[in-house]
Design a protein around this motif. Structure first.
Motif, short mmCIF file in Angstrom:
data_model
loop_
_atom_site.label_atom_id
_atom_site.label_comp_id
_atom_site.label_asym_id
_atom_site.label_seq_id
_atom_site.Cartn_x
_atom_site.Cartn_y
_atom_site.Cartn_z
N PRO A 1 -1.42 48.07 9.45
CA PRO A 1 -1.40 46.61 9.26
C PRO A 1 -2.76 45.99 8.97
CG PRO A 1 0.01 47.20 11.08
CD PRO A 1 -0.70 48.45 10.67
N ILE A 2 -3.82 46.56 9.52
CA ILE A 2 -5.10 45.93 9.25
C ILE A 2 -5.95 46.74 8.29
CG2 ILE A 2 -5.18 44.74 11.47
CD1 ILE A 2 -7.54 46.91 11.97
N PHE B 1 -10.94 43.29 4.19
CA PHE B 1 -9.95 42.35 4.70
C PHE B 1 -9.72 41.17 3.74
CE2 PHE B 1 -11.81 43.73 9.02
CZ PHE B 1 -11.06 44.90 8.98
N GLY B 2 -10.03 41.39 2.50
CA GLY B 2 -9.94 40.30 1.52
C GLY B 2 -8.51 39.89 1.22
N ARG C 1 -4.13 41.78 1.03
CA ARG C 1 -3.33 43.00 1.01
C ARG C 1 -3.09 43.35 -0.45
NH1 ARG C 1 -1.75 44.40 6.06
NH2 ARG C 1 -2.40 46.36 5.19
N TRP D 1 -0.65 44.31 -2.15
CA TRP D 1 0.57 43.84 -2.82
C TRP D 1 0.52 42.34 -3.11
CZ3 TRP D 1 0.69 45.79 2.26
CH2 TRP D 1 0.84 44.82 3.27
N GLU D 2 -0.45 41.66 -2.54
CA GLU D 2 -0.55 40.22 -2.79
C GLU D 2 -1.36 39.91 -4.05
OE1 GLU D 2 -0.72 38.78 1.88
OE2 GLU D 2 -2.56 39.14 0.78
N ARG E 1 -6.20 36.45 -6.47
CA ARG E 1 -5.30 35.85 -5.52
C ARG E 1 -5.69 34.40 -5.27
NH1 ARG E 1 -4.36 36.27 0.89
NH2 ARG E 1 -2.22 35.59 0.76
N ALA F 1 -7.15 30.10 0.26
CA ALA F 1 -7.36 28.83 0.96
C ALA F 1 -8.84 28.54 1.13
CB ALA F 1 -6.67 28.86 2.31
N ARG F 2 -9.62 29.61 1.42
CA ARG F 2 -11.03 29.37 1.68
C ARG F 2 -11.81 29.04 0.41
NH1 ARG F 2 -11.51 35.38 2.35
NH2 ARG F 2 -10.74 35.20 4.47
N CYS G 1 -2.43 40.61 9.33
CA CYS G 1 -2.03 41.73 8.47
C CYS G 1 -1.14 41.28 7.32
CB CYS G 1 -1.34 42.82 9.27
SG CYS G 1 0.32 42.38 9.83
N ALA G 2 -0.57 40.09 7.44
CA ALA G 2 0.25 39.52 6.38
C ALA G 2 1.56 40.28 6.13
CB ALA G 2 -0.53 39.39 5.07
N VAL H 1 -1.08 34.02 4.48
CA VAL H 1 -2.06 34.50 5.46
C VAL H 1 -3.32 34.93 4.73
CG1 VAL H 1 -2.51 36.14 7.33
CG2 VAL H 1 -0.18 35.41 6.86
N GLU H 2 -4.43 34.60 5.33
CA GLU H 2 -5.71 35.06 4.81
C GLU H 2 -6.48 35.60 6.00
OE1 GLU H 2 -6.80 32.36 1.45
OE2 GLU H 2 -8.58 32.29 2.71
N ALA H 3 -7.01 36.79 5.87
CA ALA H 3 -7.67 37.43 6.99
C ALA H 3 -9.18 37.37 6.88
CB ALA H 3 -7.24 38.89 7.07
N SER H 4 -9.84 37.51 8.02
CA SER H 4 -11.29 37.62 8.04
C SER H 4 -11.67 38.63 9.10
CB SER H 4 -11.95 36.28 8.34
OG SER H 4 -11.78 35.42 7.26
N GLU H 5 -12.95 38.92 9.17
CA GLU H 5 -13.40 39.95 10.09
C GLU H 5 -13.89 39.32 11.40
OE1 GLU H 5 -15.91 42.81 8.30
OE2 GLU H 5 -16.00 44.06 10.09
N ARG I 1 -9.83 42.47 12.74
CA ARG I 1 -9.32 41.52 11.75
C ARG I 1 -8.54 40.40 12.43
NH1 ARG I 1 -6.66 43.56 6.31
NH2 ARG I 1 -5.46 41.75 5.72
N SER J 1 -7.65 34.06 9.43
CA SER J 1 -8.48 32.86 9.34
C SER J 1 -7.66 31.71 8.77
CB SER J 1 -9.72 33.11 8.50
OG SER J 1 -9.40 33.79 7.32
N THR J 2 -6.64 32.03 8.01
CA THR J 2 -5.71 31.00 7.53
C THR J 2 -4.30 31.52 7.81
OG1 THR J 2 -7.22 30.46 5.75
CG2 THR J 2 -4.95 29.69 5.52
#
Lengths: 838, 167
Positions: free
Chosen positions: A125-126, A236-237, A239, A241-242, A264, A267-268, B56-57, B70-74, B86, B89-90
């Motif tokens: 997952p991560i 972690f940018g 996934r 598949w996205e 992609r 949001a940021r 993990c989305a 979902v948006e991830a960050s470290e 992880r 973050s959003t």
């Protein structure tokens, strides 16, 4: 090259493949999947992971008669071995029977996966690889549903180990296949990572300082069959598949690597669609499945906040830039150009696409002006005449062939060419490296030629003398040139790469001309795998030459003389050469089209925001004259327009030509006007062919996560000698060098410079080159300089303080300074050096 | 015949007049929901206050309505939101799109997203219908710390922590 063939049966399918083919490849070609982890078709087999176990049956041989034993029906008796065998290390044999999907083989492979998973963290997952992970896919397809090993006994290892600034290692995820280590050692000859310890303690360590110092490090993340290696840029940018994928061409050097832009919405980034990563796209004739780290990581400039977003005009009296609408801006441009009455100069950079350059040329033609290229390197016409022919692939060069690299440091200027030239040398091709200083390629050269900076062409004439025996060339011949000339004339195929290190326009022109003449004299032009390749500094410099936009022999300063208006497209002459600023300011009307508010744009009357290569479509022609297409990946900001679109609108507003609706339409114009491009159109550029090895999609386990090419391999242009038999090549006597300068300051190219397109990528920040002056030890002693000391350099009435480094690789009498790091230097100049006492 | 039918109908009417009414006086009175009712999502926390969501989305991947973003960050130890490397973050759910199927709950490897019992969702604008992480996440439990928290290095280095059994 005819090869003996072997026939065997794999899972009931009759397969015929060349001798020496590994069973795993033979099966793949027959459409039978054998799972692999450590095996990679571009690497030597090692048989480390045992995932490719199969049952192999060989015809039984009678020991006394050495003959194949046959049964009652006359069929050979097949004897299966007692154990499963690795199909990646076993070359095929005649009459063998391979069972991939037998019960025994399936069970064997299932147990291997179970074993590999004992210490795998299963943190899919991560994991950045999750979703495009060979281990994930293999476990789903071939693995057991449950492990017999105890969950509590799993190894827990470090998960965040930076191998360098660009690549992170997760020790838990590593399955010890050594693909990365073997890639670094076998393919790129940068053995900077290695295994340390043994067994369960085994870990990947970096041996270099700074860590993982290789220009190709990003490729290890593509071929890593798990998520053990990930890039700092994509960490972690998103996934996988996205991500959306758009085909593109790398804009950084003349190689023209095929890439895929993964985008992609984010949001940021205020909800904009952004590029999350750049992946290689397979083109076996250009970049295979590789991409250098600059191509992979230096993409952030396109989504920079500093991009120009609206047209701005400056009313001279007020001297302030004011935002305006496109209608007003175009009207303003038209008025300014009309007032110039034909005294107008178009200045383009080598980053503009073919369509842009053609549109600029067309506009300038219509106005009675002309378009020039902002570049110092010449010789494009010789590449047009004697370039490599269709069907060229450096991977075909090997024993019996020859590659000559002159005046270029391929490793820094065009890393993928360096890689492929080096591999050709390893396959047995003779490699002649001629340069004034040692370069990375010397290690793989069979012949090394040295000359003084500026006289590269002499060397080629010396070689030519050995072939045509002209009296006038006697003076250039030496024992060395004689020797290498023999190598060139004997070779089946010869490719010459010429660069411009230490050469100005005239010298590079002579070099290109003499290289073309040498190739023609030895009969190495007009066919595949033979010809001249220019190591241009930009991605589309060859395209500019082809579109009729050439550099001015006397430089831009001469070209600007008497001009009333100037139209700059995709170039920053004032930024590159501050002396040009005042000349550009003197022009009555200056139009600048580009991405950023450059030094040139600051001097302009109108600044028009252009779309970058990620926002539009177009074509680049690489140094080998392969025309390749890039596609729009990101919707542009409304205020930006494609360069060709603006130029076409201006031309339409001035009644020169009707506006063109699309880049494809501009390419149709090009094809109609330019004989060389008559075969080029967008559908042709999108043509495909099947390529080996298979990559991406369901084949990520085999070739890695490089993208397969569905968007086109491009069109290799035909050199003119192939069409026009009357082209003759003659050598040019190199211009005499008036005096030997005391110290010649030579700009050299480093991959990670501090140009606008590179500095915006923060991940590359620590790797960027630092401005230093490289000096030979003897010269340093004579000058009284110390290592890491400070010196003052004077040239053309300019002064600059630089930190100096003593480097034995620098030829005596020359000092080297990397380009685009703060010393505005286009070509070599005489300098005075004065150490500054501390 | 008609009279009999009529009488039977009237009898039903009469009977219901003395029955307890089924109508709840919403919003004054709220009907209790079944334990497995799927209402609005929440993002759960561990007892110490760390967020369960690791960004993990997989919920977004499982969502048939594409309602989740979902948006991830470290994570770093000086600024830790969740255990491991992880965090999200959003995290946004568009409740206009959500069909309350609960696939996100099923997909979640850390039981971070739960369809709770809140069904009171009314919006006056489309933007209001997008529930951000701040609106979804549960309050910090008593004794826990708010995120991001500063933790000693190495204390939460497992990507997916040892699962606590749901009670």
């Amino acid at each position: 090259m005819s090869q003996a063939l072997v026939s065997l049966t794999i899972d009931g399918v009759e397969v015929t493949v060349p001798v020496g083919t590994k069973i795993v490849d033979a099966a793949k070609q027959a459409g039978i999947e054998i799972p692999v982890f450590c095996y990679h078709p571009k690497l030597e087999s090692v048989g480390m992971c045992r995932q490719c176990l199969v049952e192999i049956g060989r015809p039984k041989i009678d020991r006394s008669t050495r003959k194949i034993v046959r049964d009652k029906n006359g069929d050979p008796v097949i004897e299966f071995g007692p154990k499963l065998e690795t199909s990646c290390t076993t070359p095929v044999g005649e009459g063998w029977v391979v069972l991939v999907n037998s019960e025994r083989a399936i069970e064997g492979r299932r147990q291997v996966i179970e074993l590999i998973l004992t210490s795998h963290p299963l943190d899919c997952p991560i994991c950045d690889k999750g979703g495009e992970c060979p281990l994930q896919n293999m476990t789903m397809a071939h693995g057991p549903g449950k492990s017999r090993f105890l969950y509590e006994d799993k190894m827990h290892l470090a998960k965040h180990v930076p191998l360098g600034d660009l690549i992170f290692l997760d020790r838990e995820r590593c399955i010890q296949c050594a693909r990365c280590i073997r890639f670094q050692t076998e393919i790129v000859d940068d053995p900077v990572i290695a295994f340390s310890e043994r067994g369960r303690k085994l870990e990947i360590v970096t041996l270099s300082e700074p860590g993982f110092a290789s220009y190709f490090s990003g490729n290890t993340t593509d071929i890593c069959p798990v998520g053990a290696l990930t890039t700092a840029d994509f960490r972690f940018g998103a996934r996988p598949w996205e991500l959306n994928a758009t085909a593109s061409i790398c804009p950084h050097c003349a190689v023209g690597c095929n890439t895929m832009l993964n985008t992609r919405r984010e949001a940021r980034s205020q909800g904009r669609v952004v590029i999350k990563r750049v992946m290689p796209r397979q083109n076996e004739a250009v970049n295979e499945i590789w991409l250098c780290d600059k191509g992979r990581f230096a993409h952030h400039f396109a989504s920079s906040e500093e991009r120009l977003a609206r047209p701005v005009i400056k009313l001279k009296r007020r001297g302030r830039l004011t935002a305006t609408t496109w209608e007003n801006a175009v009207k303003f441009v038209v008025e300014g150009l009309q007032a110039a009455h034909g005294a107008v100069l178009g200045i383009a950079g080598g980053r503009a696409s073919n369509e842009d350059l053609y549109a600029l040329h067309r506009l300038m033609d219509g106005l009675g002006g002309r378009a020039v290229l902002h570049d110092q390197m010449a010789g494009g016409e010789f590449v047009q005449q004697a370039g490599v022919g269709p069907g060229t692939n450096l991977a075909d060069l090997g024993s019996g062939d020859c590659i000559l690299v002159v005046a270029s440091d391929l490793h820094e200027e065009a890393p993928i060419w360096w890689l492929r030239v080096k591999q050709a040398a390893e396959r047995g091709a003779k490699l002649i490296v001629a340069n004034a200083r040692p370069t990375r390629l010397d290690a793989h050269a069979t012949h090394i030629l040295r000359y003084d900076y500026g006289v590269a062409a002499h060397m080629i004439l010396g070689m030519l003398h050995e072939i045509n025996h002209q009296k006038e060339l006697d003076q250039y011949a030496s024992a060395e040139t004689k020797k290498v000339a023999k190598v060139v004339s004997k070779a089946n195929n010869v490719v010459v790469f010429y660069g411009s290190e230490g050469l100005d326009y005239a010298a590079s022109h002579d070099l290109a001309q003499n290289c073309a003449t040498l190739l023609a004299a030895s009969g190495h032009v007009g066919r595949a795998n033979n010809g001249l390749v220019a190591v241009w500094t930009h991605s589309n410099t060859q395209g500019a030459w082809d579109m009729g936009v050439h550099p001015e022999p006397g430089g831009l300063a001469a070209a600007l003389k008497g001009q009333k208006a100037a139209y700059v497209v995709a170039a920053d002459p004032a930024g590159d050469e501050p002396l040009l600023t005042s000349l550009l300011e003197q022009v009555d009307f200056l139009i600048v089209q580009g991405l950023f508010l450059t030094e040139t744009a600051l001097a302009a009357d109108v600044v028009l925001p252009a779309q970058s290569f990620v926002e539009r479509d177009g074509t680049y022609t690489n140094g080998m004259r392969r025309v390749q297409r890039f596609f729009p990946a990101i919707a542009p900001n409304e205020g930006m327009r494609a360069d060709w679109e603006i130029l076409s609108a201006v031309a339409a507003a001035m009644g020169i030509d009707s506006a063109r609706p699309s880049a494809a339409a501009v390419m149709q114009d090009i094809a109609a006007k330019n004989r060389d491009y008559s075969e080029v159109n967008y559908p042709a550029l999108s043509r495909n062919a099947s390529q080996w090895p298979h990559v991406g999609g369901k084949d990520i386990y085999f070739g890695g996560t490089a993208h397969p090419n569905h968007q086109g391999l491009g069109v290799q242009l035909t050199p003119r000698v192939e069409r026009q038999k009357d082209i003759s090549f003659d050598w040019a006597a190199p211009r005499k060098i008036a005096h030997k300068p005391r110290y010649l300051m030579v700009p050299i190219t480093k991959l990670y410079d501090r140009g606008t397109t590179v500095v915006q990528s923060q991940v590359l920040g620590p790797r960027l080159e630092i401005l230093r002056l490289y000096v030979n030890p003897e010269d340093a002693e004579r000058l009284g300089m110390i290592d890491e000391g400070e010196v003052e350099v004077q040239w053309d009435g300019r002064k600059q303080r630089l930190r100096s480094v003593i480097d034995e690789h620098v030829p005596s009498g020359a000092v080297l300074v990397p380009r685009s790091l703060g010393v505005p230097l286009a070509t070599a100049v005489d300098v005075k050096i004065r150490p500054i006492a501390l | 015949m008609f009279a009999v039918e009529l009488a039977r109908g009237m009898w039903t009417t009469l009977k219901s007049m003395f029955e307890e009414p089924v109508t709840y006086q919403y919003p004054e009175v709220k009907r209790p929901v079944r334990p497995r009712f799927k209402g609005r999502h929440v993002l759960a926390r561990y007892k110490n206050g760390l967020e369960r969501c690791i960004g993990c989305a997989l919920c977004a991947a499982a969502c048939p309505a594409s309602a989740i973003f979902v948006e991830a960050s470290e994570n770093i130890d000086r600024r830790r939101f969740s255990p491991g490397e992880r965090y999200a973050s959003t995290y946004e759910i568009n409740l206009l799109r959500c069909i309350f199927c609960g696939f996100c709950e099923d997909a979640c490897p850390t039981e971070a997203i739960v369809l709770e019992h809140n069904y009171e969702m009314s919006f006056t604008s489309r933007r209001d219908a997008i529930y951000t992480k701040e609106r979804l996440i549960v309050p910090v439990p008593p004794g826990g710390d708010p995120t991001p928290m500063i933790v000693p290095p190495g204390s939460f280095d497992r990507a997916i922590p040892e699962m606590e059994d749901p009670d």
